[in-house]
Design a protein around this motif. Structure first.
Motif, short mmCIF file in Angstrom:
data_model
loop_
_atom_site.label_atom_id
_atom_site.label_comp_id
_atom_site.label_asym_id
_atom_site.label_seq_id
_atom_site.Cartn_x
_atom_site.Cartn_y
_atom_site.Cartn_z
N GLY A 32 -0.74 9.52 -1.82
CA GLY A 32 0.42 9.35 -2.06
C GLY A 32 0.35 7.93 -0.84
N TYR A 33 -0.77 8.22 0.35
CA TYR A 33 -0.95 6.50 1.14
C TYR A 33 -1.76 5.93 -0.40
CZ TYR A 33 -2.49 3.70 4.73
OH TYR A 33 -3.09 3.20 5.66
N LEU A 34 -2.82 6.39 -0.80
CA LEU A 34 -3.57 5.67 -1.12
C LEU A 34 -2.90 4.80 -2.71
CD1 LEU A 34 -6.70 7.57 -1.91
CD2 LEU A 34 -6.45 5.64 -0.81
N ASP A 35 -1.67 5.13 -3.04
CA ASP A 35 -0.78 5.23 -4.10
C ASP A 35 0.13 3.40 -3.49
OD1 ASP A 35 -0.21 4.17 -6.62
OD2 ASP A 35 1.84 5.13 -6.37
N PHE A 36 0.25 4.13 -1.78
CA PHE A 36 1.15 3.26 -1.07
C PHE A 36 0.31 1.96 -1.11
CE2 PHE A 36 1.47 1.75 3.05
CZ PHE A 36 2.57 1.46 2.99
N ARG A 37 -0.96 1.78 -0.65
CA ARG A 37 -2.31 0.28 -0.12
C ARG A 37 -1.41 -0.28 -1.49
NH1 ARG A 37 -6.33 2.81 3.50
NH2 ARG A 37 -7.21 2.06 2.00
N ARG A 38 -1.85 0.75 -3.13
CA ARG A 38 -2.37 -0.31 -4.03
C ARG A 38 -0.97 -0.87 -4.02
NH1 ARG A 38 -0.12 0.38 -8.74
NH2 ARG A 38 1.08 2.36 -8.41
N LEU A 39 -0.11 -0.61 -4.18
CA LEU A 39 1.19 -0.55 -4.26
C LEU A 39 1.51 -2.06 -3.36
CD1 LEU A 39 4.16 1.48 -5.58
CD2 LEU A 39 2.85 -0.44 -7.05
N ARG A 40 1.66 -1.41 -2.08
CA ARG A 40 1.35 -2.84 -0.90
C ARG A 40 0.29 -4.06 -1.32
NH1 ARG A 40 0.53 -0.90 4.24
NH2 ARG A 40 -1.80 -1.30 4.54
N ASN A 41 -0.19 -3.93 -1.60
CA ASN A 41 -1.33 -4.89 -1.76
C ASN A 41 -1.17 -5.33 -2.91
OD1 ASN A 41 -3.35 -4.70 0.37
ND2 ASN A 41 -4.64 -3.44 -0.97
N LEU A 42 -0.57 -4.84 -3.97
CA LEU A 42 -0.04 -5.58 -5.56
C LEU A 42 0.96 -6.74 -5.39
CD1 LEU A 42 -0.05 -5.93 -8.51
CD2 LEU A 42 1.23 -4.55 -8.51
N GLU A 43 1.96 -5.72 -4.36
CA GLU A 43 3.50 -6.68 -4.50
C GLU A 43 3.28 -8.60 -3.24
OE1 GLU A 43 6.88 -7.51 -4.44
OE2 GLU A 43 5.91 -5.47 -5.25
N ALA A 44 1.62 -7.82 -2.31
CA ALA A 44 2.03 -8.98 -1.29
C ALA A 44 1.04 -10.24 -2.48
CB ALA A 44 0.18 -9.12 -0.60
N GLN A 45 0.98 -9.76 -3.79
CA GLN A 45 -0.30 -10.57 -3.90
C GLN A 45 1.05 -11.22 -5.18
OE1 GLN A 45 -3.23 -8.74 -6.89
NE2 GLN A 45 -4.71 -8.37 -5.13
N LEU A 46 1.67 -10.76 -5.49
CA LEU A 46 3.09 -10.84 -6.41
C LEU A 46 3.92 -12.26 -5.42
CD1 LEU A 46 3.75 -7.74 -8.40
CD2 LEU A 46 2.93 -9.72 -9.17
N ARG A 47 3.83 -11.75 -4.60
CA ARG A 47 4.08 -12.70 -3.40
C ARG A 47 3.32 -14.20 -2.37
NH1 ARG A 47 8.55 -8.81 0.01
NH2 ARG A 47 9.43 -7.45 -1.96
N GLY A 48 2.23 -14.03 -3.36
CA GLY A 48 1.21 -15.07 -2.42
C GLY A 48 1.48 -15.45 -0.64
N CYS A 49 1.63 -13.69 -0.69
CA CYS A 49 1.54 -13.96 1.30
C CYS A 49 0.15 -12.60 1.07
CB CYS A 49 2.53 -13.32 1.25
SG CYS A 49 2.63 -11.67 1.12
N PRO A 50 -0.56 -12.78 2.94
CA PRO A 50 -1.78 -11.90 2.93
C PRO A 50 -0.68 -10.77 3.35
CG PRO A 50 -0.92 -13.99 4.67
CD PRO A 50 -0.21 -14.45 3.56
N ARG A 51 -1.07 -9.88 3.23
CA ARG A 51 -0.73 -8.10 3.48
C ARG A 51 -0.27 -7.86 4.39
NH1 ARG A 51 -4.55 -3.24 3.91
NH2 ARG A 51 -3.89 -3.90 5.63
N ASP A 52 -0.93 -8.36 5.44
CA ASP A 52 -0.44 -7.83 6.65
C ASP A 52 0.91 -8.55 6.97
OD1 ASP A 52 -2.54 -6.49 7.38
OD2 ASP A 52 -3.21 -8.22 8.85
N ALA A 53 1.41 -10.15 5.98
CA ALA A 53 2.69 -10.43 7.13
C ALA A 53 3.88 -10.12 5.25
CB ALA A 53 2.05 -11.95 6.61
N LEU A 54 3.40 -9.47 4.75
CA LEU A 54 4.24 -8.63 4.73
C LEU A 54 5.12 -7.46 4.71
CD1 LEU A 54 5.90 -7.67 1.16
CD2 LEU A 54 4.36 -6.66 0.69
N HIS A 55 6.39 -6.92 4.88
CA HIS A 55 6.80 -6.11 5.08
C HIS A 55 7.13 -4.71 4.30
CE1 HIS A 55 8.96 -3.42 8.33
NE2 HIS A 55 10.44 -3.03 7.45
N PHE A 56 6.27 -3.99 4.17
CA PHE A 56 6.62 -2.90 3.18
C PHE A 56 6.40 -1.96 3.60
CE2 PHE A 56 4.60 -0.71 -0.71
CZ PHE A 56 5.41 -1.15 -1.32
N THR A 57 7.62 -0.77 3.96
CA THR A 57 7.24 1.29 4.15
C THR A 57 7.38 1.01 2.94
OG1 THR A 57 9.91 1.14 4.06
CG2 THR A 57 9.16 -0.26 6.14
N ARG A 58 7.23 3.08 3.47
CA ARG A 58 7.24 3.90 2.86
C ARG A 58 8.74 3.64 1.81
NH1 ARG A 58 5.05 9.61 4.51
NH2 ARG A 58 5.41 10.65 2.51
#
Length: 138
Positions: free
Chosen positions: A76-102
């Motif tokens: 689940g955590y690996l999938d979470f990281r995959r979707l968090r990275n994808l969401e950051a790319q789609l929003r055009g922001c760094p991953r650390d700047a994205l508030h993405f929770t479980r």
């Protein structure tokens, strides 16, 4: 017969086994340290106990339920990281700047499953209506 006994008793190279264990332990530690990937206190405690057991110099055997828990949580955590990275790319922001929770991950998993179902439906069926039978007036 001596050769097979010797090959069975010889341990695998310690550097390879140790590197794999280090990677798994690192992933578990990273998962527990990630503030966005929250656990309930009981689950967190079990995972911390598992990390302590895995990191101990003398291997303490763990039950199947603990191994299943570790496998499910890390998958689940690996999938979470995959979707968090994808969401950051789609929003055009760094991953650390994205508030993405479980909770966000759980919503996106359901959305992704619905999309997969829709794509399968489109692939298996046609949107074109059934042909109308020929109608004649005599």
């Amino acid at each position: 017969m001596t050769q097979s006994t010797t090959s069975l008793s010889s341990p695998s190279p310690p550097s390879t086994a140790h590197a794999i264990d280090d990677e798994r332990l690192q992933l578990l530690r990273c998962m527990l340290a990630d503030r966005d990937w929250t656990h309930d206190p009981v689950l967190r405690s079990r995972l911390q106990q598992a990390i302590a057991a895995l990191g101990a110099p003398t291997a303490i055997p763990m039950d199947e339920a603990t191994w299943t828990l570790i496998a499910d949580e890390t998958a689940g955590y690996l999938d979470f990281r995959r979707l968090r990275n994808l969401e950051a790319q789609l929003r055009g922001c760094p991953r650390d700047a994205l508030h993405f929770t479980r909770a966000d991950w759980e919503v996106l998993r359901v959305t992704e499953a619905a999309l997969e179902h829709q794509l399968r439906h489109v692939r298996d069926r046609s949107y074109a209506p059934e042909p109308v039978p020929l109608f004649r007036i005599h």
